[in-house]
Design an enzyme around this catalytic site. Structure first.
Site, PDB file in Angstrom:
ATOM      1  N   SER A  68       0.798  -1.234   0.000  1.00 41.91           N
ATOM      2  CA  SER A  68       0.000   0.000   0.000  1.00 41.91           C
ATOM      3  C   SER A  68       0.827   1.278   0.000  1.00 41.91           C
ATOM      4  O   SER A  68       0.312   2.348  -0.310  1.00 41.91           O
ATOM      5  CB  SER A  68      -0.943   0.013   1.214  1.00 41.91           C
ATOM      6  OG  SER A  68      -0.223   0.178   2.421  1.00 41.91           O
ATOM      7  N   LYS A 139       0.743   4.800   6.811  1.00 47.02           N
ATOM      8  CA  LYS A 139       0.171   5.644   5.758  1.00 47.02           C
ATOM      9  C   LYS A 139       0.836   7.016   5.793  1.00 47.02           C
ATOM     10  O   LYS A 139       1.568   7.352   6.717  1.00 47.02           O
ATOM     11  CB  LYS A 139      -1.347   5.819   5.947  1.00 47.02           C
ATOM     12  CG  LYS A 139      -2.154   4.539   6.018  1.00 47.02           C
ATOM     13  CD  LYS A 139      -2.172   3.781   4.700  1.00 47.02           C
ATOM     14  CE  LYS A 139      -2.962   2.465   4.824  1.00 47.02           C
ATOM     15  NZ  LYS A 139      -2.835   1.633   3.617  1.00 47.02           N
TER      16      LYS A 139
END
Length: 254
Positions: A68, A139
């Site tokens: 990701s 993230k």
């Protein structure tokens, strides 16, 4: 000047008792170190204890488990997470790569992991040898409390407080987002996204839930500052200039 006066002006002679005390303390310390050298199990246990303390309170290695955050972070990379980055009044900034606990924002139920297995995995995670909790995510911060974050403008770019962002860290070929969104980030929360937008489950996937997909600041574990493994990937993670230069929101709709 008489003899008595000359004697009083000289530096006092070293105290033999004090010198003996210093030598005695050094001798005791050397004796302890020497004993540990012949007790490998004890020495190993002390080293592990030190590493666990370091990992829990200062810096923790974090194993990247998914794609990701490619190409910034790749599967198998170990990053060093600075746990002191936000401990003394500082808060996450736009562009920071953070590790956070997604319980209550991205995850809404406890895992059914066996306690013994969980303990062993936590021990391995503290040393960067195993994945962290299933609820831990890595993230990039795109918006902080008060920011108005939208996607996308006519050029397909994300805008923060009305300013279009050029995201040079995106995975090659990825658009900033295939999902349109328009959100004002609540105070004390963060809007986060992965760099591999087509492979990232992030704030966009939780828009309809409580908090609108944002993550509480108090759930942030730390800031990822350095790729430490493999050696040929060794590099620091800098904050992108475009995000750092965005002005604060002028109001509820930027």
């Amino acid at each position: 000047m008489d003899t008595d006066a000359r004697l009083t002006e000289r530096d006092p002679a070293p105290d033999p008792v004090e010198g003996l005390g210093r030598r005695s303390r050094f001798a005791r310390f050397r004796a302890v170190v020497t004993q540990l050298r012949y007790r490998p199990v004890t020495l190993f246990a002390l080293c592990l204890a030190f590493l666990f303390l370091l990992s829990n309170f200062v810096v923790q290695p974090f194993l990247i488990p998914s794609t990701s955050m490619e190409n910034t972070l790749r599967v198998g990379d170990r990053v060093l997470v600075n746990k002191l980055a936000y401990r003394f009044g500082a808060t996450p900034q736009r562009g920071d790569v953070i590790v956070f606990d997604g319980m209550g924002s991205f995850v809404h139920r406890e895992s059914g992991e066996n306690p013994v297995t969980g303990l062993l995995r936590k021990a391995g995670a503290a040393l960067g040898l195993a994945r962290s909790d299933d609820t831990d995510y890595v993230k990039r911060v795109i918006g902080v409390g008060g920011d108005h974050v939208t996607c996308c403008d006519k050029q397909g770019r994300i805008k923060v407080n009305g300013v279009p962002v050029t995201e040079g860290y995106l995975h090659p070929g990825d658009a900033p987002s295939a999902v349109p969104f328009d959100i004002v980030v609540p105070k004390g929360r963060l809007w986060v996204m992965g760099d591999h937008r087509s492979r990232s489950s992030d704030s966009r996937d939780h828009l309809g839930e409580a908090g609108g997909g944002t993550v509480p600041v108090d759930r942030v574990i730390g800031r990822a500052d350095l790729i430490s493994w493999p050696f040929d990937r060794w590099s620091t993670l800098a904050t992108p200039g475009d995000l750092a230069r965005i002005p604060v929101s002028a109001g509820p709709h930027g």
